[in-house]
Scaffold this motif. Structure first.
Motif, PDB file in Angstrom:
ATOM      1  N   MET A 109      -2.746  -7.737   8.051  1.00  0.00           N
ATOM      2  CA  MET A 109      -1.474  -8.448   8.112  1.00  0.00           C
ATOM      3  C   MET A 109      -0.602  -8.139   6.896  1.00  0.00           C
ATOM      4  O   MET A 109       0.621  -7.977   7.001  1.00  0.00           O
ATOM      5  N   THR A 110      -1.232  -8.039   5.729  1.00  0.00           N
ATOM      6  CA  THR A 110      -0.489  -7.692   4.516  1.00  0.00           C
ATOM      7  C   THR A 110       0.093  -6.285   4.608  1.00  0.00           C
ATOM      8  O   THR A 110       1.258  -6.059   4.256  1.00  0.00           O
ATOM      9  N   VAL A 111      -0.718  -5.347   5.078  1.00  0.00           N
ATOM     10  CA  VAL A 111      -0.232  -3.969   5.237  1.00  0.00           C
ATOM     11  C   VAL A 111       0.916  -3.911   6.232  1.00  0.00           C
ATOM     12  O   VAL A 111       1.932  -3.225   6.009  1.00  0.00           O
ATOM     13  N   MET A 112       0.797  -4.640   7.336  1.00  0.00           N
ATOM     14  CA  MET A 112       1.858  -4.632   8.342  1.00  0.00           C
ATOM     15  C   MET A 112       3.117  -5.313   7.818  1.00  0.00           C
ATOM     16  O   MET A 112       4.236  -4.949   8.208  1.00  0.00           O
ATOM     17  N   SER A 113       2.960  -6.284   6.928  1.00  0.00           N
ATOM     18  CA  SER A 113       4.138  -6.900   6.303  1.00  0.00           C
ATOM     19  C   SER A 113       4.886  -5.878   5.450  1.00  0.00           C
ATOM     20  O   SER A 113       6.119  -5.799   5.484  1.00  0.00           O
ATOM     21  N   LEU A 114       4.132  -5.082   4.691  1.00  0.00           N
ATOM     22  CA  LEU A 114       4.754  -4.024   3.903  1.00  0.00           C
ATOM     23  C   LEU A 114       5.437  -2.999   4.810  1.00  0.00           C
ATOM     24  O   LEU A 114       6.555  -2.538   4.515  1.00  0.00           O
ATOM     25  N   ALA A 115       4.776  -2.648   5.910  1.00  0.00           N
ATOM     26  CA  ALA A 115       5.365  -1.688   6.854  1.00  0.00           C
ATOM     27  C   ALA A 115       6.624  -2.259   7.495  1.00  0.00           C
ATOM     28  O   ALA A 115       7.616  -1.537   7.696  1.00  0.00           O
ATOM     29  N   PHE A 116       6.600  -3.552   7.813  1.00  0.00           N
ATOM     30  CA  PHE A 116       7.753  -4.209   8.418  1.00  0.00           C
ATOM     31  C   PHE A 116       8.963  -4.150   7.493  1.00  0.00           C
ATOM     32  O   PHE A 116      10.070  -3.800   7.904  1.00  0.00           O
ATOM     33  N   TRP A 141      12.909 -10.438   4.127  1.00  0.00           N
ATOM     34  CA  TRP A 141      11.945  -9.507   3.540  1.00  0.00           C
ATOM     35  C   TRP A 141      11.161 -10.150   2.406  1.00  0.00           C
ATOM     36  O   TRP A 141       9.939 -10.018   2.345  1.00  0.00           O
ATOM     37  N   VAL A 142      11.850 -10.851   1.508  1.00  0.00           N
ATOM     38  CA  VAL A 142      11.162 -11.490   0.382  1.00  0.00           C
ATOM     39  C   VAL A 142      10.204 -12.567   0.880  1.00  0.00           C
ATOM     40  O   VAL A 142       9.073 -12.697   0.385  1.00  0.00           O
ATOM     41  N   THR A 143      10.631 -13.325   1.868  1.00  0.00           N
ATOM     42  CA  THR A 143       9.785 -14.399   2.410  1.00  0.00           C
ATOM     43  C   THR A 143       8.531 -13.830   3.060  1.00  0.00           C
ATOM     44  O   THR A 143       7.416 -14.328   2.829  1.00  0.00           O
ATOM     45  N   VAL A 144       8.685 -12.802   3.861  1.00  0.00           N
ATOM     46  CA  VAL A 144       7.539 -12.194   4.546  1.00  0.00           C
ATOM     47  C   VAL A 144       6.576 -11.573   3.539  1.00  0.00           C
ATOM     48  O   VAL A 144       5.357 -11.766   3.623  1.00  0.00           O
ATOM     49  N   LEU A 145       7.112 -10.841   2.554  1.00  0.00           N
ATOM     50  CA  LEU A 145       6.251 -10.225   1.548  1.00  0.00           C
ATOM     51  C   LEU A 145       5.533 -11.278   0.707  1.00  0.00           C
ATOM     52  O   LEU A 145       4.336 -11.153   0.424  1.00  0.00           O
ATOM     53  N   GLY A 146       6.265 -12.318   0.305  1.00  0.00           N
ATOM     54  CA  GLY A 146       5.646 -13.372  -0.486  1.00  0.00           C
ATOM     55  C   GLY A 146       4.516 -14.057   0.260  1.00  0.00           C
ATOM     56  O   GLY A 146       3.448 -14.328  -0.303  1.00  0.00           O
ATOM     57  N   PHE A 147       4.736 -14.327   1.525  1.00  0.00           N
ATOM     58  CA  PHE A 147       3.702 -14.963   2.351  1.00  0.00           C
ATOM     59  C   PHE A 147       2.472 -14.063   2.468  1.00  0.00           C
ATOM     60  O   PHE A 147       1.332 -14.520   2.301  1.00  0.00           O
ATOM     61  N   ALA A 148       2.710 -12.779   2.754  1.00  0.00           N
ATOM     62  CA  ALA A 148       1.586 -11.858   2.940  1.00  0.00           C
ATOM     63  C   ALA A 148       0.767 -11.700   1.658  1.00  0.00           C
ATOM     64  O   ALA A 148      -0.473 -11.721   1.691  1.00  0.00           O
ATOM     65  N   LEU A 149       1.441 -11.554   0.535  1.00  0.00           N
ATOM     66  CA  LEU A 149       0.727 -11.390  -0.728  1.00  0.00           C
ATOM     67  C   LEU A 149      -0.019 -12.663  -1.108  1.00  0.00           C
ATOM     68  O   LEU A 149      -1.123 -12.617  -1.669  1.00  0.00           O
ATOM     69  N   ARG A 150       0.564 -13.818  -0.805  1.00  0.00           N
ATOM     70  CA  ARG A 150      -0.106 -15.092  -1.090  1.00  0.00           C
ATOM     71  C   ARG A 150      -1.379 -15.240  -0.264  1.00  0.00           C
ATOM     72  O   ARG A 150      -2.413 -15.692  -0.761  1.00  0.00           O
TER      73      ARG A 150
END
Length: 258
Positions: free
Chosen positions: A22-29, A82-91
């Motif tokens: 999910m984290t990788v796909m967030s970065l890809a998104f 983008w910031v919200t999705v990345l922050g969520f994935a990294l968290r």
């Protein structure tokens, strides 16, 4: 009956793997969205057979203003997403004993939404209908993730889901309007009106199913405001439709925040 430790361990391992995917796909998104938004000509980045079809599409397609912003308000919308999705994935990727991993079904739904969101703009360039169906898939996966009855409810309350689902709702019906305008000999304003009516109806239905996530309606309203700001000079009727749609959702925001 005691649980099988080996089975429990394997399940936790699958949860961690799904979290990392999910984290990788967030970065890809985010990377895909940035590439599409910043490319001078997205068709130039595609195989020739798809690029040749790009010129046949309506250049005023409404969905494009969400993917390739022409106004600072729309850039703000995308940056927040983008910031919200990345922050969520990294968290979620960072192990925390006080915060268990999301359930496997939740993670799979998020992976499906992120995958569809990553590829659909590029697919829509050459195959608008397939792209639209992928966009619908993204929205349905997000709704399902927020509505799972056997979940702990954490995802349904998370503002990330509200922002992502709100953006996906507006984008899905903008893609529908674009496809309708391309496929039928009707004015883009009429297609936009049909999309706006459906978007408002869907937003009300979705928010009532996510009663503890007001970020959803706030995102939808901000996206409509950004739409009005983008189109006010080039196509005032679409701007007016966006403002009226935003006004229609005001009572919904009051209901979920009081």
């Amino acid at each position: 009956m005691p649980r099988n430790p080996r089975r429990v361990g394997a399940f936790h391992y699958m949860q961690r793997v799904a979290t990392l995917v999910m984290t990788v796909m967030s970065l890809a998104f985010v990377a895909s969205g940035m590439k599409f938004a910043l490319a001078a000509r997205p068709d130039a980045l595609l195989p020739q057979q798809f690029a040749a079809l790009y010129g046949d599409l309506d250049p005023d397609g409404l969905a494009e203003i969400y993917l390739r912003p022409q106004h600072p308000a729309m850039w703000i919308m995308l940056m927040i997403l983008w910031v919200t999705v990345l922050g969520f994935a990294l968290r979620e990727a960072w192990p925390n004993k006080n915060r268990p991993d999301l359930q496997l079904a939740d993670l799979l739904l998020l992976i499906a939404a992120l995958t569809a969101g990553t590829i659909w703009p590029w697919v829509a360039v050459g195959a608008p209908l397939v792209g639209f169906l992928l966009c619908v898939t993204m929205l349905l996966a997000l709704i399902a993730a927020g509505r799972r009855n056997d979940s702990d409810g954490r995802l349904a309350r998370d503002p990330t889901l509200g922002v992502f689902a709100g953006w996906a709702t507006v984008l899905t019906f903008a893609a529908f309007s674009s496809f309708l305008s391309d496929a039928m000999p009707i004015p883009v304003e009429l297609a936009t009106l049909a999309g706006a009516i459906l978007s408002c109806s869907a937003a009300i239905a979705i928010q009532l199913r996510l009663p503890n996530n007001p970020a959803y309606t706030v995102t939808v309203m901000f996206a409509m405001l950004a739409t009005a700001a983008t189109m006010i000079e080039t196509n005032p009727p679409i701007a007016v439709i966006s403002v009226l749609s935003m006004a229609a959702l005001t009572f919904l925001l009051v209901r979920v925040t009081t």
